[in-house]
Scaffold this motif. Structure first.
Motif, PDB file in Angstrom:
ATOM      1  N   PHE A 178      44.436  37.691  52.219  1.00 17.92           N
ATOM      2  CA  PHE A 178      43.723  38.965  52.227  1.00 17.92           C
ATOM      3  C   PHE A 178      43.749  39.604  50.842  1.00 17.92           C
ATOM      4  O   PHE A 178      42.739  40.150  50.382  1.00 17.92           O
ATOM      5  N   THR A 179      44.901  39.534  50.171  1.00 21.73           N
ATOM      6  CA  THR A 179      45.027  40.123  48.837  1.00 21.73           C
ATOM      7  C   THR A 179      44.017  39.524  47.867  1.00 21.73           C
ATOM      8  O   THR A 179      43.366  40.247  47.100  1.00 21.73           O
ATOM      9  N   GLU A 180      43.858  38.200  47.912  1.00 23.31           N
ATOM     10  CA  GLU A 180      42.882  37.550  47.030  1.00 23.31           C
ATOM     11  C   GLU A 180      41.459  37.941  47.419  1.00 23.31           C
ATOM     12  O   GLU A 180      40.594  38.101  46.548  1.00 23.31           O
ATOM     13  N   THR A 201      41.472  37.392  41.828  1.00 25.07           N
ATOM     14  CA  THR A 201      42.194  37.279  40.564  1.00 25.07           C
ATOM     15  C   THR A 201      41.356  36.620  39.480  1.00 25.07           C
ATOM     16  O   THR A 201      41.590  36.842  38.289  1.00 25.07           O
ATOM     17  N   THR A 202      40.401  35.785  39.870  1.00 24.52           N
ATOM     18  CA  THR A 202      39.553  35.097  38.901  1.00 24.52           C
ATOM     19  C   THR A 202      38.106  35.130  39.379  1.00 24.52           C
ATOM     20  O   THR A 202      37.814  35.582  40.487  1.00 24.52           O
ATOM     21  N   GLY A 203      37.205  34.629  38.522  1.00 27.04           N
ATOM     22  CA  GLY A 203      35.811  34.497  38.935  1.00 27.04           C
ATOM     23  C   GLY A 203      34.931  35.632  38.474  1.00 27.04           C
ATOM     24  O   GLY A 203      35.339  36.494  37.682  1.00 27.04           O
ATOM     25  N   GLU A 204      33.723  35.660  38.993  1.00 22.94           N
ATOM     26  CA  GLU A 204      32.718  36.622  38.557  1.00 22.94           C
ATOM     27  C   GLU A 204      32.454  37.718  39.578  1.00 22.94           C
ATOM     28  O   GLU A 204      31.629  38.589  39.338  1.00 22.94           O
ATOM     29  N   THR A 205      33.120  37.669  40.723  1.00 22.98           N
ATOM     30  CA  THR A 205      32.938  38.715  41.731  1.00 22.98           C
ATOM     31  C   THR A 205      34.235  39.483  41.899  1.00 22.98           C
ATOM     32  O   THR A 205      35.332  38.918  41.817  1.00 22.98           O
ATOM     33  N   THR A 217      35.336  41.162  44.606  1.00 28.14           N
ATOM     34  CA  THR A 217      35.983  40.936  45.893  1.00 28.14           C
ATOM     35  C   THR A 217      35.456  39.654  46.530  1.00 28.14           C
ATOM     36  O   THR A 217      34.405  39.137  46.131  1.00 28.14           O
ATOM     37  N   ARG A 218      36.195  39.149  47.514  1.00 31.69           N
ATOM     38  CA  ARG A 218      35.766  37.997  48.302  1.00 31.69           C
ATOM     39  C   ARG A 218      35.881  38.378  49.781  1.00 31.69           C
ATOM     40  O   ARG A 218      36.846  38.030  50.466  1.00 31.69           O
ATOM     41  N   PRO A 219      34.914  39.142  50.278  1.00 31.68           N
ATOM     42  CA  PRO A 219      35.023  39.697  51.631  1.00 31.68           C
ATOM     43  C   PRO A 219      35.191  38.639  52.721  1.00 31.68           C
ATOM     44  O   PRO A 219      35.895  38.883  53.709  1.00 31.68           O
ATOM     45  N   ALA A 220      34.580  37.470  52.555  1.00 29.34           N
ATOM     46  CA  ALA A 220      34.697  36.441  53.588  1.00 29.34           C
ATOM     47  C   ALA A 220      36.135  35.961  53.726  1.00 29.34           C
ATOM     48  O   ALA A 220      36.619  35.729  54.842  1.00 29.34           O
TER      49      ALA A 220
END
Length: 413
Positions: free
Chosen positions: A193-195, A200-204, A206-209
Motif C-alpha cells: 500500500f505504501t508503494e 518511490t520510483t517512476g514517472e507517476t 501514485t499507483r492506485p491499482a
C-alpha cells in the motif's frame, strides 16, 4: 511514442496490476512459487516481442498466463519431470472439479502466506513477497528498505532456494499455522500500500491499482482473522489514506501536499470505514489506546488528518503524542522524521529542525531528510540554506513527479 515503447508501457502497467494474480494462478497449477515467477517473467519477455509485431491482444493477462503455463511445461520437460507434473496437473483439475473447503480462498492471499513461510527470515519473506505479490522491482524494494539493490537480490535468490530445498508446496496452511506467518503478511500488505500511495520510483506520483490490491487483500484477511487487532488497524490505516487519493494529484498528475488538498474531494464513506475499523481494533486490544500496535498508532495519526475539516484544524499536539508512542515500539529514522514534522507544526519549526539535525547520517541516499529540512529552513526564513536542501532532495528523488515538485520549490525561493 513508437510501438515498442508503447508495448513496453502496456506490459509494465499490466504486470503491476495483474502480475500477482498471474503468478498466483501459475503457482496453483505448478505447486512451485519460484517456477511460477520464472515462467511468468519468460511470458512477459515473449509478450514484448510478439505484441510489437502483432499488436496487444484483447485479453493480455490471459495471453501471458497461457504462455507462462507453456513455459512451465518446457522447464519440466528439460528437467525430465514432465510425466510427474502432468499427473500433478490432472490431480489439480480433479480437485477443482470437486473443491474442498479452502481456508485461504483468494489465490493472491494464498501466495502471500506461502512466501511468508516460517523457514524464511522476516527480511527474506518480505523481499520475496513484495517481488512476487507486489510485483515490485528489486530497485523499488531496495528503496522501500533503504538498502542496496544487491542486498535485495540476494535475499530473493536465497529465499527461493530455501523454499525449494524445504519443498514448501503452494497450498494454504491450516489456520492454526497462520500465526508464524502473520507478521510478515501484514507487513507486506502495508509496504504494498505504501508503494501504491507514494511511488518511490517512476514517472507517476501514485499507483492506485497497487494500493487498491493491498486494501482488497487486507479486507479479506480481516474476515479470515476477525479477532486480530492489528489486521483491522492496518485496514483502517489504508482506508484513511486511500480516502485522499482523488485530492493527492493535480491536473498534471503532480503531487498536491496535504495542507493544499481540496478536502471536499476526500472520500467520506471511506473515512467512516476507517474509523469503524480502528474502533474495532481498539476494542479487540482491550479498549481505546490500550496496547496499540504500530498500525493502530499510524491509523490514529491518519484519523487526525481525516477528521480535520481544514488543515488549520489538525490536532498536531495529539499527533506528536502518537508519534512519540510509535517511536517507542517501532523506532527508526522515518518515524523520527515524521515526528519532527509534527513537532514543527505543534510548537514551531525550530523544534522540528533540532530533531531533523539529530538524524544527520541516517537515511543515506534518500531525499526525505533534505526535503523536510528544506521546508523547515524555508519557514525560518533561511532561504539560501533551504534552496540548497531542496536542490539536494531533488537530486536524490527517484520519482519524477516528486523531483519536479522539489525543483519548483528550490526555484521559488
Amino acid at each position: 511514442m513508437d510501438q515498442p515503447a508503447a508495448v513496453r508501457g502496456r506490459v509494465d502497467a499490466l504486470w503491476h496490476i495483474e502480475g500477482a494474480r498471474i503468478v498466483a494462478a501459475l503457482a496453483r497449477v505448478t505447486g512451485d512459487v519460484g517456477l511460477a515467477e520464472d515462467a511468468a517473467q519468460d511470458a512477459v519477455a515473449d509478450a514484448l516481442v510478439a505484441w510489437s509485431r502483432t499488436g496487444i491482444p484483447r485479453n493480455p493477462g490471459a495471453w501471458i498466463t497461457t504462455v507462462a503455463k507453456r513455459r512451465a511445461i518446457d522447464r519440466w520437460r528439460r528437467a525430465g519431470l514432465l510425466q510427474d507434473r502432468y499427473e500433478l496437473l490432472a490431480r489439480g483439475i480433479q480437485d477443482e472439479a470437486a473443491p474442498e473447503w479452502d481456508p485461504l480462498p483468494d489465490d493472491v492471499l494464498r501466495l502471500l502466506f506461502t512466501a511468508c513461510h516460517p523457514v524464511l527470515s522476516t527480511e527474506a519473506q518480505i523481499a520475496l513477497t513484495l517481488r512476487v505479490v507486489g510485483s515490485l522491482s528489486t530497485e523499488e524494494i531496495a528503496r522501500l528498505f533503504l538498502v542496496p539493490v544487491a542486498t535485495v537480490q540476494q535475499r530473493i535468490v536465497r529465499s527461493r532456494k530455501t523454499l525449494a530445498a524445504a519443498r514448501v508446496p503452494f497450498e494454504p496452511p491450516e489456520p492454526n499455522e497462520w500465526t508464524p506467518r502473520l507478521r510478515g503478511v501484514l507487513h507486506v500488505i502495508y509496504l504494498m500500500f505504501t508503494e501504491g500511495y507514494a511511488a518511490t520510483t517512476g514517472e507517476t506520483w501514485t499507483r492506485p491499482a497497487l494500493a487498491a490490491e493491498a486494501l482488497r487483500i487486507g479486507r479479506i484477511l480481516t474476515g479470515l482473522i476477525p479477532r486480530v487487532p492489528e489486521a483491522h488497524a492496518l485496514v483502517a490505516l489504508m482506508e484513511f489514506s486511500a480516502s485522499r487519493f482523488a485530492a493527492r494529484s493535480g491536473p498534471d498528475g503532480g503531487p498536491v501536499l496535504l495542507a493544499d488538498q481540496d478536502r471536499t474531494r476526500w472520500d467520506r464513506a471511506q473515512i467512516e470505514r476507517g474509523r469503524a475499523s480502528l474502533a474495532r481494533a481498539d476494542r479487540l486490544a482491550g479498549g481505546l489506546g490500550r496496547a496499540r500496535g504500530s498500525y493502530a498508532l499510524q491509523a490514529a495519526i491518519a484519523e487526525c488528518h481525516a477528521t480535520a475539516a481544514r488543515a488549520d484544524d489538525t490536532d498536531w499536539p495529539r499527533i506528536v503524542v502518537l508519534y512519540e508512542a510509535l517511536a517507542r515500539i517501532s523506532p527508526g529514522p522515518v518515524v523520527e522524521l515524521n515526528r519532527a514534522v509534527a513537532v514543527s507544526m505543534a510548537t514551531g519549526p525550530e523544534a522540528g529542525l533540532a530533531i531533523v539535525n539529530g538524524l544527520e547520517g541516517t537515511l543515506s541516499g534518500s531525499h526525505l531528510l533534505p526535503s523536510v529540512r528544506a521546508e523547515l529552513l524555508a519557514r525560518l526564513g533561511r532561504t539560501d540554506e533551504a534552496r540548497a536542501e531542496f536542490t539536494t532532495a531533488a537530486r536524490l528523488a527517484k520519482n519524477l513527479r516528486e523531483r519536479e515538485v522539489l525543483q519548483r520549490r528550490a526555484a521559488s525561493l
